[in-house]
Write a protein that holds these residues in place. Structure first.
Motif, mmCIF file in Angstrom:
data_model
loop_
_atom_site.group_PDB
_atom_site.id
_atom_site.type_symbol
_atom_site.label_atom_id
_atom_site.label_comp_id
_atom_site.label_asym_id
_atom_site.label_seq_id
_atom_site.Cartn_x
_atom_site.Cartn_y
_atom_site.Cartn_z
ATOM 1 N N ASN A 1 -0.472 4.450 -5.554
ATOM 2 C CA ASN A 1 -1.190 3.194 -5.772
ATOM 3 C C ASN A 1 -1.803 3.166 -7.176
ATOM 4 O O ASN A 1 -2.321 4.166 -7.676
ATOM 5 C CB ASN A 1 -2.298 3.028 -4.736
ATOM 6 C CG ASN A 1 -1.759 2.653 -3.364
ATOM 7 O OD1 ASN A 1 -0.668 2.119 -3.267
ATOM 8 N ND2 ASN A 1 -2.534 2.912 -2.317
ATOM 9 N N ASP B 1 0.850 -1.196 0.000
ATOM 10 C CA ASP B 1 0.000 0.000 0.000
ATOM 11 C C ASP B 1 0.889 1.250 0.000
ATOM 12 O O ASP B 1 1.368 1.689 1.045
ATOM 13 C CB ASP B 1 -0.902 -0.022 1.230
ATOM 14 C CG ASP B 1 -1.911 1.120 1.214
ATOM 15 O OD1 ASP B 1 -1.933 1.895 0.224
ATOM 16 O OD2 ASP B 1 -2.656 1.258 2.203
ATOM 17 N N GLY C 1 -0.694 -0.947 -4.274
ATOM 18 C CA GLY C 1 -2.143 -0.871 -4.107
ATOM 19 C C GLY C 1 -2.564 -1.467 -2.787
ATOM 20 O O GLY C 1 -1.835 -2.243 -2.160
ATOM 21 N N ARG C 2 -3.783 -1.142 -2.373
ATOM 22 C CA ARG C 2 -4.334 -1.716 -1.156
ATOM 23 C C ARG C 2 -4.794 -3.130 -1.419
ATOM 24 O O ARG C 2 -5.414 -3.417 -2.436
ATOM 25 C CB ARG C 2 -5.501 -0.872 -0.664
ATOM 26 C CG ARG C 2 -5.085 0.531 -0.254
ATOM 27 C CD ARG C 2 -6.320 1.312 0.205
ATOM 28 N NE ARG C 2 -5.925 2.662 0.583
ATOM 29 C CZ ARG C 2 -6.791 3.595 0.987
ATOM 30 N NH1 ARG C 2 -8.092 3.298 1.039
ATOM 31 N NH2 ARG C 2 -6.377 4.799 1.308
#
Length: 503
Positions: free
Chosen positions: A470, A414, A501-502
């Protein structure tokens, strides 16, 4: 199986060692068979023929140069291999020529040889020249070098014939330099406006005799400010006359006025060599010392400096192998310097110091990414001979570049990417540079919290780059830098990519 692996590893190590051995010893050649590259700077030097017929650097001759006051200049040098003569000032055009180029010179490599056939070199001047227009001439100087073969009476070195109309009468005009009783005689007929004495004729006869097969410098000048007409040989005044009322200084001056445009003739009836024929639209400097010596080469010599030569960071200059030629009493002195950035080398305060070296001798303490070579060339004391430099071989040791680490991996998170890799197998590894960017092979990233690409890290095997966007993809590569010097960095590892990215 283990024994096979050991053998393979050993062979790979030997092969790598051999490749590194050959990669470390390097040679760069300046001059020689391929000729010389463009210099960073040069003063008083030019190119000639050196050893083995190759192009060589040598001193420029002390021949005349074209200035704003040059009306005509014939140096009789070889122009790009052409066997023709031309006016360096561009104000005169050759109409006819029977002179030959001769290596028996005094001011350059060549002079002109006249065989006394009554033709010589004929030139017609443009409107910008003294002899290419009608009317007043102002001040002027005619000078040249002579080496007569016999110096017989009546031989003519310079000639201009024309006519001028005054009060409906045609006046014959003549300017002539000829030999009379082994002396130089200048004749002027109807040249000076208003002069009626001796039917407008002026004659200056030198008192020094001309010696066959010996060079002498001749000069005739007219000063419009004083009316002084002066003849010199080897900078000594041989004869003079004030072209004024009563022939005295301070009286009314009779200025030279030319009539119909006509060509000038150089060596039309002369046997011998002539060199550096020049006409100036001024009087030469009267402050010059008597018995001035005209050296073929400037006694203070000349110098050239090579352009900075790119190697690799940390390269060590070992020696120079030089092919040159230094006649007796001449000399060439060689210098080297090195650094990692040549952009400040024009500043004496920050530039690396020049170190004098000799051919074949070990050079100490000169290392860097850029090398530069310079040479000072000196003629003999009489200024008659020049040394020459045919080739300079620059021998240097290139520091082996550290091997890049293996198996670079990139794991996204993240707003960050975790990088991991194996240690470089290079014993000289001091750490790593992390390169990153948003396009394959282009590592120009700036957004990571840890800094812009490349990021320097110690000799570790993992690193996290944070502050990344992200959803954006990033590309990564590593290089290894040397523990001896951080600027010495090897090639790049494999490229890895990741998209933060999450989860």
């Amino acid at each position: 199986m283990n024994a096979c692996k050991k053998i393979i590893i050993f062979l790979c190590f030997c092969l790598a060692a051999e490749l590194n051995f050959f990669a470390e010893s390097k040679t760069i050649v300046l001059g020689g068979k391929k000729g010389w590259p463009e210099f960073s700077s040069q003063d008083g030097v030019t190119f000639g023929t050196g050893r083995f017929g190759y192009q060589a650097v040598e001193l420029s001759t002390n021949a005349r140069a074209v200035t704003d006051e040059t009306d005509l200049l014939l140096d009789f040098e070889n122009e790009n291999g052409k066997e023709t003569f031309s006016d360096k000032s561009g104000k005169y055009i050759v109409q006819g020529n029977s002179l030959l180029r001769s290596p028996k010179s005094v001011m350059g490599h060549y002079s002109a040889l006249s065989r006394g056939n009554g033709k010589g070199l004929s030139l017609r001047g443009s409107e910008r020249s003294v002899f290419g227009r009608q009317g007043g001439t102002g001040s002027w100087t005619i000078e040249f070098w002579l080496c007569p073969a016999i110096a017989e009476n009546g031989e003519r070195v310079f000639e201009w014939h024309s006519s001028r109309i005054v009060d409906d009468y045609v006046l014959y005009q003549l300017i002539e330099a000829s030999f009379f009783n082994n002396r130089m005689q200048w004749n002027f007929t109807n040249i000076f406006d208003g002069l009626s004495e001796k039917n407008g004729e002026v004659t200056l006869l030198s008192y020094s005799a001309l010696i066959p097969n010996k060079w002498s410098h001749h000069e005739i000048s007219y000063d419009e400010e004083s009316g002084l007409l002066e003849c010199k040989i080897d900078s000594k005044v041989e004869a003079l006359k004030y072209i004024t009322e009563g022939g005295r200084e301070g009286k009314t001056i009779y200025q030279p006025v030319l009539g119909e445009v006509a060509p000038i003739s150089i060596a039309p009836a002369y046997t011998g060599c002539i060199d550096d024929f020049r006409i100036l639209s001024r009087v030469t400097d009267s402050s010059q010392p008597k018995n001035l010596v005209y050296d073929k080469y400037k006694v203070d010599g000349g110098r050239f400096e090579s352009a900075p030569i790119v190697t690799s960071p940390g390269s060590v200059l070992d020696s120079l192998d030089i092919i040159d030629n230094a006649p007796p009493q001449t000399e060439v002195r060689y210098y080297v310097r090195a650094g990692d950035n040549f952009y400040n080398w024009n500043d004496p305060a920050t530039a690396p110091k020049w170190i004098q070296v000799k051919s074949g001798e070990q050079v100490k303490g000169v290392k860097g990414r850029y090398f530069q070579v310079a040479a000072d060339l000196f003629p003999d004391g009489a200024g008659r001979h020049t040394p020459s430099v045919t080739e300079i071989k620059i021998n240097y040791t290139q520091v082996p570049l550290p091997t890049a680490p293996f198996r670079l991996k990139a794991v996204p998170g993240d707003g960050f990417v975790d990088l991991s890799w194996s240690y470089s197998v290079d014993e000289n590894a001091g750490g790593y540079y992390i390169f990153y960017g948003s396009r394959p092979g282009e590592y120009l990233g700036t957004e990571a919290n840890e800094g812009a690409s490349p990021i320097k890290v110690d000799n570790i095997t993992s690193f996290r780059l944070s502050g990344l966007k992200n959803g954006a993809i990033y590309y990564f590569a590593l290089s290894t830098y040397s523990k001896e010097e951080e600027q010495i960095s090897g090639g790049l590892s494999n490229e890895a990519n990741a998209r933060p990215g999450r989860r």
